[in-house]
Write a protein that holds these residues in place. Structure first.
Motif, PDB file in Angstrom:
ATOM      1  N   ALA A   1       0.842  -1.195   0.000  1.00  0.00           N
ATOM      2  CA  ALA A   1       0.000   0.000   0.000  1.00  0.00           C
ATOM      3  C   ALA A   1       0.872   1.238   0.000  1.00  0.00           C
ATOM      4  CB  ALA A   1      -0.922   0.001   1.219  1.00  0.00           C
ATOM      5  N   ARG A   2       0.239   2.354  -0.311  1.00  0.00           N
ATOM      6  CA  ARG A   2       0.928   3.641  -0.233  1.00  0.00           C
ATOM      7  C   ARG A   2       0.072   4.597   0.583  1.00  0.00           C
ATOM      8  NH1 ARG A   2       0.285   6.512  -6.195  1.00  0.00           N
ATOM      9  NH2 ARG A   2      -1.986   6.454  -6.264  1.00  0.00           N
ATOM     10  N   PRO A   3       0.722   5.537   1.266  1.00  0.00           N
ATOM     11  CA  PRO A   3      -0.045   6.508   2.061  1.00  0.00           C
ATOM     12  C   PRO A   3      -0.920   7.378   1.160  1.00  0.00           C
ATOM     13  CG  PRO A   3       2.304   6.600   2.593  1.00  0.00           C
ATOM     14  CD  PRO A   3       2.165   5.746   1.380  1.00  0.00           C
ATOM     15  N   ARG A   4      -2.112   7.706   1.654  1.00  0.00           N
ATOM     16  CA  ARG A   4      -3.006   8.628   0.948  1.00  0.00           C
ATOM     17  C   ARG A   4      -2.872  10.009   1.573  1.00  0.00           C
ATOM     18  NH1 ARG A   4      -8.961   6.848   0.299  1.00  0.00           N
ATOM     19  NH2 ARG A   4      -9.038   7.909   2.282  1.00  0.00           N
ATOM     20  N   THR A   5      -2.984  11.039   0.759  1.00  0.00           N
ATOM     21  CA  THR A   5      -2.872  12.400   1.294  1.00  0.00           C
ATOM     22  C   THR A   5      -4.005  12.701   2.270  1.00  0.00           C
ATOM     23  OG1 THR A   5      -4.044  13.268  -0.641  1.00  0.00           O
ATOM     24  CG2 THR A   5      -1.638  13.337  -0.707  1.00  0.00           C
ATOM     25  N   GLU A   6      -5.176  12.101   2.050  1.00  0.00           N
ATOM     26  CA  GLU A   6      -6.321  12.342   2.917  1.00  0.00           C
ATOM     27  C   GLU A   6      -6.357  11.416   4.132  1.00  0.00           C
ATOM     28  OE1 GLU A   6      -6.127  11.147  -0.186  1.00  0.00           O
ATOM     29  OE2 GLU A   6      -8.055  10.423  -0.857  1.00  0.00           O
ATOM     30  N   GLY A   7      -5.284  10.647   4.330  1.00  0.00           N
ATOM     31  CA  GLY A   7      -5.205   9.733   5.465  1.00  0.00           C
ATOM     32  C   GLY A   7      -5.480   8.303   5.042  1.00  0.00           C
TER      33      GLY A   7
ATOM     34  N   VAL B   1       0.932  -5.102   6.094  1.00  0.00           N
ATOM     35  CA  VAL B   1       1.030  -4.286   4.888  1.00  0.00           C
ATOM     36  C   VAL B   1       2.450  -3.731   4.779  1.00  0.00           C
ATOM     37  CG1 VAL B   1       0.176  -2.220   3.711  1.00  0.00           C
ATOM     38  CG2 VAL B   1      -1.406  -3.618   5.059  1.00  0.00           C
ATOM     39  N   LEU B   2       3.000  -3.816   3.600  1.00  0.00           N
ATOM     40  CA  LEU B   2       4.265  -3.159   3.283  1.00  0.00           C
ATOM     41  C   LEU B   2       3.905  -1.788   2.731  1.00  0.00           C
ATOM     42  CD1 LEU B   2       7.359  -3.324   2.970  1.00  0.00           C
ATOM     43  CD2 LEU B   2       6.970  -4.223   0.680  1.00  0.00           C
ATOM     44  N   VAL B   3       4.232  -0.741   3.469  1.00  0.00           N
ATOM     45  CA  VAL B   3       3.904   0.626   3.060  1.00  0.00           C
ATOM     46  C   VAL B   3       5.072   1.169   2.255  1.00  0.00           C
ATOM     47  CG1 VAL B   3       3.325   2.948   3.841  1.00  0.00           C
ATOM     48  CG2 VAL B   3       2.436   0.952   5.077  1.00  0.00           C
ATOM     49  N   ARG B   4       4.753   1.668   1.076  1.00  0.00           N
ATOM     50  CA  ARG B   4       5.782   2.124   0.144  1.00  0.00           C
ATOM     51  C   ARG B   4       5.328   3.448  -0.490  1.00  0.00           C
ATOM     52  NH1 ARG B   4       7.224  -2.464  -3.959  1.00  0.00           N
ATOM     53  NH2 ARG B   4       8.357  -3.206  -2.147  1.00  0.00           N
ATOM     54  N   GLN B   5       6.229   4.404  -0.551  1.00  0.00           N
ATOM     55  CA  GLN B   5       5.950   5.658  -1.245  1.00  0.00           C
ATOM     56  C   GLN B   5       6.025   5.394  -2.752  1.00  0.00           C
ATOM     57  OE1 GLN B   5       5.030   8.553   0.031  1.00  0.00           O
ATOM     58  NE2 GLN B   5       5.337   8.015   2.172  1.00  0.00           N
ATOM     59  N   MET B   6       4.979   5.709  -3.500  1.00  0.00           N
ATOM     60  CA  MET B   6       4.954   5.492  -4.945  1.00  0.00           C
ATOM     61  C   MET B   6       4.124   6.561  -5.620  1.00  0.00           C
ATOM     62  SD  MET B   6       4.305   1.458  -5.580  1.00  0.00           S
ATOM     63  CE  MET B   6       3.701   0.840  -4.026  1.00  0.00           C
ATOM     64  N   ASP B   7       4.584   6.981  -6.800  1.00  0.00           N
ATOM     65  CA  ASP B   7       3.743   7.856  -7.615  1.00  0.00           C
ATOM     66  C   ASP B   7       2.696   6.988  -8.312  1.00  0.00           C
ATOM     67  OD1 ASP B   7       4.928   6.667  -9.899  1.00  0.00           O
ATOM     68  OD2 ASP B   7       6.360   8.291 -10.133  1.00  0.00           O
ATOM     69  N   ASP B   8       1.757   7.619  -9.011  1.00  0.00           N
ATOM     70  CA  ASP B   8       0.667   6.876  -9.650  1.00  0.00           C
ATOM     71  C   ASP B   8       1.171   5.823 -10.629  1.00  0.00           C
ATOM     72  OD1 ASP B   8      -1.216   8.283  -8.196  1.00  0.00           O
ATOM     73  OD2 ASP B   8      -1.752   9.626  -9.843  1.00  0.00           O
ATOM     74  N   ASP B   9       2.120   6.187 -11.489  1.00  0.00           N
ATOM     75  CA  ASP B   9       2.594   5.245 -12.501  1.00  0.00           C
ATOM     76  C   ASP B   9       3.316   4.060 -11.867  1.00  0.00           C
ATOM     77  OD1 ASP B   9       1.495   6.747 -14.555  1.00  0.00           O
ATOM     78  OD2 ASP B   9       3.331   7.881 -14.901  1.00  0.00           O
ATOM     79  N   SER B  10       4.144   4.307 -10.869  1.00  0.00           N
ATOM     80  CA  SER B  10       4.817   3.208 -10.176  1.00  0.00           C
ATOM     81  C   SER B  10       3.798   2.311  -9.488  1.00  0.00           C
ATOM     82  CB  SER B  10       5.802   3.744  -9.141  1.00  0.00           C
ATOM     83  OG  SER B  10       6.829   4.463  -9.767  1.00  0.00           O
ATOM     84  N   ALA B  11       2.763   2.915  -8.914  1.00  0.00           N
ATOM     85  CA  ALA B  11       1.723   2.141  -8.246  1.00  0.00           C
ATOM     86  C   ALA B  11       0.977   1.252  -9.240  1.00  0.00           C
ATOM     87  CB  ALA B  11       0.755   3.076  -7.516  1.00  0.00           C
TER      88      ALA B  11
END
Length: 182
Positions: free
Chosen positions: A50-56, A80-90
């Motif tokens: 998963a990746r963090p959402r700006t809205e929480g 959950v493995l939390v990973r920072q990703m942009d839209d395309d990487s996601a």
């Protein structure tokens, strides 16, 4: 967050949200029942991504079926493995981790997944500068991404393109393809 510092975390299920435009259906079918039974007996063996959402909360990139099974079981958290990703990487990660080889995948799901990945790869490749725009046309870029996806999935580039072309069908025709009606 660097890959080396990524860690599996127990995240409350209430903080996990589906990926926008997720191309795969999560059905309460026989396969889901087997997933529920497995998680009930052994727990979630492979963490979701998963990746963090700006809205929480967190947006699930891979692990939608595990999330649904965990919800059916009434679990409160999930690894959950939390990973920072942009839209395309996601998108690329989601498609790559979606088990495109599973037999029960509908043609529409495979088509949307290939199209999403192809578009994300094309955006990541960038566009040629205005001075060099004649050297790299859209067909070349599309062909290149089709070939990469074909190599990764064991499909031919032509078959990948056929699936992508299905995304242009109206919903009624796509449903007929999924239901194998002629």
């Amino acid at each position: 967050m660097a890959k080396q510092s990524e860690q599996v975390q127990e995240i409350p299920i209430s903080e996990l949200f589906p990926f926008k435009d997720h191309p795969f259906r999560v059905l309460d079918d026989e396969a889901m029942q087997r997933t529920v039974e497995s998680i009930s007996q052994f727990g979630v063996l492979a963490p979701a991504i998963a990746r963090p959402r700006t809205e929480g909360g967190y947006e699930i990139i891979a692990g939608h079926r595990r999330l649904h099974a965990s919800q059916l079981l009434g679990l409160e958290t999930m690894p959950v493995l939390v990973r920072q990703m942009d839209d395309d990487s996601a998108i690329i990660t989601m498609v790559d981790n979606s088990n495109l080889q599973r037999e029960t995948m509908l043609p529409s799901e495979r088509a949307r997944a290939y199209k999403m990945k192809m578009d994300a790869m094309a955006r990541r490749a960038g566009r040629p500068s205005k001075e060099n725009s004649g050297q790299l046309d859209r067909n070349f870029l599309g062909k290149e991404t089709r070939e990469i996806i074909a190599e990764q999935t064991g499909e031919s580039a032509r078959q990948v393109q056929r699936y992508v072309n299905l995304t242009n069908l109206i919903p009624e025709l796509m449903e007929m393809v999924d239901n194998k009606k002629t």
